[in-house]
Design a protein around this motif. Structure first.
Motif, PDB file in Angstrom:
ATOM      1  N   ILE A  78      -3.850  21.538 -29.531  1.00  5.00           N
ATOM      2  CA  ILE A  78      -2.281  21.951 -28.376  1.00  5.00           C
ATOM      3  C   ILE A  78      -1.796  20.505 -28.617  1.00  5.00           C
ATOM      4  CG2 ILE A  78      -1.200  22.492 -26.977  1.00  5.00           C
ATOM      5  CD1 ILE A  78      -2.838  24.968 -26.847  1.00  5.00           C
ATOM      6  N   LEU A  79      -2.493  19.334 -28.114  1.00  9.72           N
ATOM      7  CA  LEU A  79      -2.190  17.904 -27.857  1.00  9.72           C
ATOM      8  C   LEU A  79      -1.251  17.469 -29.033  1.00  9.72           C
ATOM      9  CD1 LEU A  79      -1.505  15.763 -25.837  1.00  9.72           C
ATOM     10  CD2 LEU A  79      -3.905  15.551 -25.777  1.00  9.72           C
TER      11      LEU A  79
ATOM     12  N   MET B 288      -0.747  18.393 -31.914  1.00  4.66           N
ATOM     13  CA  MET B 288       0.534  19.180 -32.309  1.00  4.66           C
ATOM     14  C   MET B 288       1.541  18.602 -31.588  1.00  4.66           C
ATOM     15  SD  MET B 288      -0.816  23.175 -33.264  1.00  4.66           S
ATOM     16  CE  MET B 288       0.900  23.195 -33.908  1.00  4.66           C
ATOM     17  N   PHE B 289       1.868  18.471 -29.868  1.00 10.10           N
ATOM     18  CA  PHE B 289       2.856  18.271 -29.243  1.00 10.10           C
ATOM     19  C   PHE B 289       3.265  16.830 -29.872  1.00 10.10           C
ATOM     20  CE2 PHE B 289       4.457  16.941 -25.299  1.00 10.10           C
ATOM     21  CZ  PHE B 289       5.352  17.347 -25.182  1.00 10.10           C
ATOM     22  N   LEU B 290       1.867  15.751 -29.973  1.00  8.00           N
ATOM     23  CA  LEU B 290       1.919  14.235 -29.910  1.00  8.00           C
ATOM     24  C   LEU B 290       2.872  13.585 -31.441  1.00  8.00           C
ATOM     25  CD1 LEU B 290      -1.286  12.792 -27.681  1.00  8.00           C
ATOM     26  CD2 LEU B 290       1.585  13.788 -27.270  1.00  8.00           C
TER      27      LEU B 290
ATOM     28  N   PHE C 166       4.576  16.232 -32.784  1.00  9.92           N
ATOM     29  CA  PHE C 166       6.307  16.439 -33.195  1.00  9.92           C
ATOM     30  C   PHE C 166       6.474  15.230 -32.561  1.00  9.92           C
ATOM     31  CE2 PHE C 166       9.682  17.632 -30.377  1.00  9.92           C
ATOM     32  CZ  PHE C 166      10.691  18.418 -30.505  1.00  9.92           C
ATOM     33  N   MET C 167       6.424  15.083 -30.858  1.00 13.56           N
ATOM     34  CA  MET C 167       7.093  13.978 -30.864  1.00 13.56           C
ATOM     35  C   MET C 167       7.273  12.348 -31.552  1.00 13.56           C
ATOM     36  SD  MET C 167       7.908  14.527 -27.802  1.00 13.56           S
ATOM     37  CE  MET C 167       8.031  13.472 -26.525  1.00 13.56           C
TER      38      MET C 167
ATOM     39  N   TYR D  60       7.514   5.786 -27.862  1.00 13.91           N
ATOM     40  CA  TYR D  60       8.577   6.721 -27.019  1.00 13.91           C
ATOM     41  C   TYR D  60       8.970   5.854 -26.288  1.00 13.91           C
ATOM     42  CZ  TYR D  60       4.229   9.698 -27.189  1.00 13.91           C
ATOM     43  OH  TYR D  60       3.179  10.324 -28.169  1.00 13.91           O
TER      44      TYR D  60
ATOM     45  N   TRP E 284      17.948  14.895 -25.531  1.00 15.05           N
ATOM     46  CA  TRP E 284      15.920  14.645 -26.392  1.00 15.05           C
ATOM     47  C   TRP E 284      16.264  13.133 -25.760  1.00 15.05           C
ATOM     48  CZ3 TRP E 284      13.089  18.354 -28.148  1.00 15.05           C
ATOM     49  CH2 TRP E 284      14.150  19.544 -28.596  1.00 15.05           C
TER      50      TRP E 284
ATOM     51  N   TRP F 100       8.897  11.990 -20.844  1.00 15.67           N
ATOM     52  CA  TRP F 100       7.485  12.164 -21.050  1.00 15.67           C
ATOM     53  C   TRP F 100       6.877  10.834 -20.788  1.00 15.67           C
ATOM     54  CZ3 TRP F 100       3.633  14.920 -22.009  1.00 15.67           C
ATOM     55  CH2 TRP F 100       2.515  14.748 -23.093  1.00 15.67           C
TER      56      TRP F 100
ATOM     57  N   CYS G  89       3.208   9.846 -19.175  1.00 17.87           N
ATOM     58  CA  CYS G  89       2.223   9.591 -19.628  1.00 17.87           C
ATOM     59  C   CYS G  89       1.333   8.162 -18.722  1.00 17.87           C
ATOM     60  CB  CYS G  89       2.504   8.934 -21.068  1.00 17.87           C
ATOM     61  SG  CYS G  89       2.619  10.856 -21.664  1.00 17.87           S
TER      62      CYS G  89
END
Length: 498
Positions: free
Chosen positions: A47-48, A50-52, A54-55, A437, A472, A479, A483
């Protein structure tokens, strides 16, 4: 991971650019991902990841957009300069050179009517044809504080990069050579746990061997920091080929072992204590934003560049998942090494000695070629940070001080610790977080604001990010700052339990 990969002006097709980006992103950081997966659990890791991913894709599109805006600014300033030069030739009254070109876009927007600027701006004014590095974009769109923070962030990241590289090579050499001698032959990846005080050969302990290799590594590659080096095309081809062979070999060997029923791994679904290192490893393993100008600018046709980048990220996600899942099911959690290649130096895994040594020493070959380039990149960033307009550095400062402050700190860190998972995790979680980021989000915000002031609100950047809504940018900033807080709190809580 840092530094340009192509010379300015070399054009290549979009699909060649896709391969270059894949090779840049899938680097040494991926070798620490299997252990991070096993520590955090397969479900939360997937999950992490895939999310990272995407980010990282989102902020990549932010950087591409800022590159287009920077190209438009530079192109427009040249148009303005030519126009005023022509006016000077036709006019009898002289104009001072300082009035020809104002440095700041905001000042220029106040001295020229917006509509006249829009009429002179052509449809392809946002075409990315000139290589504009992130430092130059920061100087164009950020104020002085923002520029200094940018250089601070990139310097800390490069220091972390060098520390990881300086530790990875001696660790690999120590593990391979210490297992070949004595009673440890072929036992690197068999689950045997060694302490740093265990014997390596004769009276030499493992930690002594590590530090001897670190000293040799520093003496052999450190001097390159004092000179200028470039990555050649042939060196890039060689290291890329070795990387592909090594990764594919590890995946195939793990799949063969699983298919024969020899798999030993029983990974858990979730372990919250492992999220901190996994986060840092994933951020580090998706890092490419600082090298995008070198990757994107030479692409001949950039019409569908965002789609190609998306395809790249999908392929990289699949590759990371395949590498990590085969690893955590093939090997027990407690036998996975910080450097995954070392798991394949066990005779039971692979009987062919050449393949064992190739995988065991793989980080030595690839990292050794990258270390001087990253060191020179860091040295040049130090010079740029302290550079003043029209000023020059004394010979001692230029040739001795800057290379020394580049080389010594990462070597000292590597001398004190060779915990690669923690080094990668901390580097990614802090400096990597800023580069991947926060900086791209601020670049997108400031470049949009600057473009509207200079060209007018009706002007559309042809490389505008698909994530064009301001939501966004706010989301990425929240985000990124969250972090920082999470990772710091996690470290403090972990230390307090010790």
């Amino acid at each position: 991971m840092a530094g340009g990969i192509t010379d300015t002006g070399e054009l290549y097709s979009p699909y060649v650019g896709l391969v270059y980006m894949f090779n840049l992103i899938v680097g040494t950081g991926a070798l620490t991902m299997p252990k991070a997966f096993a520590t955090a659990g397969w479900l939360i890791s997937l999950i992490l990841l895939m999310f990272l991913g995407f980010m990282s894709y989102m902020t990549t599109t932010f950087v591409v957009e800022a590159m287009a805006a920077a190209n438009a600014q530079l192109r427009w300033k040249r148009m303005e300069k030519r126009k005023e030069d022509d006016e000077d030739e036709d006019s009898s009254s002289g104009v001072s050179d300082s009035d020809v070109l104002l440095q700041d876009g905001y000042e220029r927007a106040e001295t020229r009517p917006i509509l006249s600027v829009q009429r002179r701006g052509s449809a392809n004014i946002f075409e990315i044809t000139e290589r504009v590095e992130m430092g130059q974009m920061a100087s164009m769109f950020f104020n002085k504080v923002g520029v200094n923070l940018f250089y601070f962030c990139i310097i800390i990241y490069l220091y972390g990069d060098l520390a990881i590289y300086a530790a990875a090579v001696p660790v690999s050499l120590m593990q391979v050579t210490c297992s070949v001698t004595g009673n440890h032959s072929c036992s690197v990846g068999d689950g045997t746990k060694y302490n740093d005080t265990d014997k390596c050969w004769g009276p030499i302990r493992r930690i002594d061997a590590y530090r001897l290799y670190l000293a040799a590594f520093t003496l052999l590659l450190g001097p390159f920091t004092f000179f200028n080096v470039q990555k050649t095309k042939y060196l890039q081809i060689m290291t890329s080929l070795m990387r592909w062979i090594a990764f594919i070999l590890m995946i195939i060997l793990a799949l063969i072992r699983i298919s024969r029923g020899q798999a030993e791994g029983h990974p858990s679904m979730a372990q919250l204590s492992g999220i901190r290192n996994l986060f840092g490893v994933c951020v580090y393993s998706f890092m490419c934003q600082h090298s995008l100008p070198s990757l994107i600018t030479p692409i001949s046709k950039k019409k569908h560049v965002n789609k190609l980048v998306l395809l790249d990220y999908i392929l990289i996600l699949a590759f990371y998942s395949l590498l990590s899942f085969t690893a955590i099911y093939c090997f027990r959690n407690d036998t996975l090494m910080d450097m995954y290649t070392l798991n394949f130096t066990n005779c039971e895994i692979i009987s062919v000695a050449f393949i064992r040594y190739f995988l065991g020493l793989f980080p030595v070959f690839t990292i050794s070629t990258n270390f001087p380039i990253i060191a020179v990149t860091l040295r040049n960033n130090w010079k740029t940070l302290f550079h003043r307009e029209g000023g020059t550095y004394p010979w001692v400062v230029d040739r001795i001080v800057f290379p020394a402050i580049t080389l010594i700190p990462p070597v000292l860190v590597a001398f004190c610790t060779h915990d690669l998972e923690s080094l990668v995790g901390i580097t990614g979680a802090y400096a990597g977080n800023g580069i991947q980021y926060l900086i791209p989000a601020f670049l997108a915000y400031c470049s949009r604001k600057d473009t509207q002031l200079v060209f007018g609100s009706g002007t559309v950047n042809k490389h505008l990010s698909p994530f064009r809504h301001s939501f966004w940018i706010v989301f990425v900033l929240i985000w990124g700052f969250s972090c920082f807080v999470f990772v710091t709190a996690n470290i403090v809580l972990s230390e307090s339990k010790l």
